[in-house]
Design an enzyme around this catalytic site. Sequence first.
Site, PDB file in Angstrom:
ATOM      1  CB  THR A   1      -0.966  -0.025   1.205  1.00  0.00           C
ATOM      2  OG1 THR A   1      -0.221  -0.209   2.412  1.00  0.00           O
ATOM      3  CG2 THR A   1      -1.965  -1.146   1.058  1.00  0.00           C
TER       4      THR A   1
ATOM      5  CB  THR B   1      -3.860  -4.354   6.990  1.00  0.00           C
ATOM      6  OG1 THR B   1      -5.189  -4.342   7.386  1.00  0.00           O
ATOM      7  CG2 THR B   1      -3.413  -5.781   6.775  1.00  0.00           C
TER       8      THR B   1
ATOM      9  CD  GLU C   1       2.221   5.187   6.334  1.00  0.00           C
ATOM     10  OE1 GLU C   1       1.736   5.738   7.320  1.00  0.00           O
ATOM     11  OE2 GLU C   1       1.564   4.546   5.505  1.00  0.00           O
TER      12      GLU C   1
ATOM     13  CB  SER D   1     -10.130  14.055   2.982  1.00  0.00           C
ATOM     14  OG  SER D   1      -8.963  14.367   3.693  1.00  0.00           O
TER      15      SER D   1
END
Lengths: 383, 383
Positions: free
Chosen positions: B146, B179, B259, B383
């Site tokens: 991801t 996840t 991250e 968003s």
Amino acid sequence: MSVTAPLGFRAAGVAAGIKSGGARDLALVVNDGPSRAAAGVFTANRVQAAPVLWSRQVLAGGRVRAVVLNSGGANACTGPEGFQDTHATAEKAAAVLADSAGEIAVCSTGLIGERLPMDALLSGVETAATQLSRDGGLAAADAIRTTDTVSKISFRRASGYMVGGMAKGAGMLAPALATMLCVITTDADLTSEELDATLRRATATTFDRLDADGCMSTNDTVLLLASGASGVRPDLAEFEQKVTEVCADLARQLLVDAEGATKAIAIEVVGAASEDDAVKVGRTVSRSNLLKCAIHGEDPNWGRVLAAVGTTDAVFEPDRLNVAINGIWICRAGAVGDDRDKVDMRPRDVTITIDLSAGPYTATVHTTDLTAAYVHENSAYSS
Amino acid sequence: MSVTAPLGFRAAGVAAGIKSGGARDLALVVNDGPSRAAAGVFTANRVQAAPVLWSRQVLAGGRVRAVVLNSGGANACTGPEGFQDTHATAEKAAAVLADSAGEIAVCSTGLIGERLPMDALLSGVETAATQLSRDGGLAAADAIRTTDTVSKISFRRASGYMVGGMAKGAGMLAPALATMLCVITTDADLTSEELDATLRRATATTFDRLDADGCMSTNDTVLLLASGASGVRPDLAEFEQKVTEVCADLARQLLVDAEGATKAIAIEVVGAASEDDAVKVGRTVSRSNLLKCAIHGEDPNWGRVLAAVGTTDAVFEPDRLNVAINGIWICRAGAVGDDRDKVDMRPRDVTITIDLSAGPYTATVHTTDLTAAYVHENSAYSS
């Protein structure tokens, strides 16, 4: 008005030279009676600063003549020497007030793990004693600030008596400097047992439900002092309501002034099987960094709310959870609800309502968003 | 090498159009046997994604023929329709493999609360089935990414058999996308009970001790599949060691790729009265935002370590706590120790050693620092 709003109290705030830069850093609050009944609640942290260890003993006696508070150093994790420093502080205040050190409470806030500059502090106590006045509440509230951008004060008028208070807290919300300190005063006439019961209930639904970064200070202290100077024996229900209002008002001021925060988030849990469940869910959700980041980004990310609720052992069924953000029920029955585009995320105040569909109990926990400014402020403190 | 390092496994990774942008987003891992024994561990979150609910049932049978994994959507909080989507995914894989849907596990990762694009996903399963190969492990590891910047793979050679694995996880560490997913394969011959016991012990000391932001996903899944194709019945102690090494290697890759992180922090708790106490203290300290900010700022702020330790109910006395950062004991006996200026905070790897002085047990929990980049990444996701 602050802690000197009620009759029987004098206060002062002076620059003792504990902080570098010449700002006020030492406050003295004196109860001139006729009563000196008092109660306190302290941090639940097992690592407790010297002033907390000392003041717990003082408050066990149920009587407080005066409180010495300093910013510029927490006197936490300072060993037996640190405890002796607190003891010496109380002895100095007792000497200048011609009273007993056993009735002098001490509160400190600032960096953990450094000794206080005792020469400066002790001469500051002497100076403060010469400046005590019925107008000193504002100076005292100013002197306990650390990274607080404003002083926090509050008062309420009741039936023939007053309740006043001051607080400081970059702490609890975003404790770059350890600690939330609060002193509440009243000129009503109450026993220390009545004050204790009132204070525990009032803090349980106000300060205890403020949880911005889940970090618990070594120094948190809330004191409630009664002078009895009004001569009024208050109705206990009214008194508790007024004390709770002052606590809630101060808690709100702490939240609004939290370091780096751009949003004040109310996490309102409804439909819980018990109040404990409601508080537990609210507290867990308030500690989700992912959710706090999302709110900062004005993203009504209800998936992160559910992911946090799911880590608790509260009574609920996942497919009966409903979540509203700012009044729009964007999650119904554990799945997608109303259109997320209907949620207006622009206001500073954000309300997240979580319906556990498991009973009649409710609780609200208050927190803030997680911002780059929080990271900056807390990355660059002691080094 | 990844999941196709051991004999008996084929895999593929394809771009099914679940993600916008054309990146690979669907992986298929097939066990050609002769055995298909399998075990799984799943998120402890009570809010569980549809694929977790499905795969738990599959794994209860102890046999897995194939695993379908998709990025681009978590299929969590999607209600009964979401569960039907997972079921349809398993049925499609069963159809193309001429096998039973009851032995097809499904894993999903991505945004919570949105239905998957099922037309794209189901035709992706068909395409993946045509591309299955003994070389497909890398493409499969790529397809489950991801916000991962690199694929995570690992393998170990043992006595006559292999253990291979792949993982993805921006999750668990900093789950902007929910996840951590992991599939481990072996060509050794073991029963599902042996696999289950091995996997639980291996994950307990690796993935379970990785805790970057305290946020628990709705989708976390770790699967262990055995083909038996080597014909070797392994020594169970050696097998557990190899599986643990693969898990530890993948966990380390997750940590390094977290991250926004600039520091890999090992919180090593020693002198604990029990392993549970050691893990509890490590986990609590790893969740202190204040400490994680301090480490980001290269500030060896041991006061924040003690403040976090003090919130646990582990066995310790505050005045017997010792803390070292990168080998310098800057807190001794709960107070100031060696000179903090001796601590070199510049390396990416930071080790915080906490000595509870309460017993012989130890545990290490791994986390990362808290950075403005984490806030940015997680403020701007959906968003």
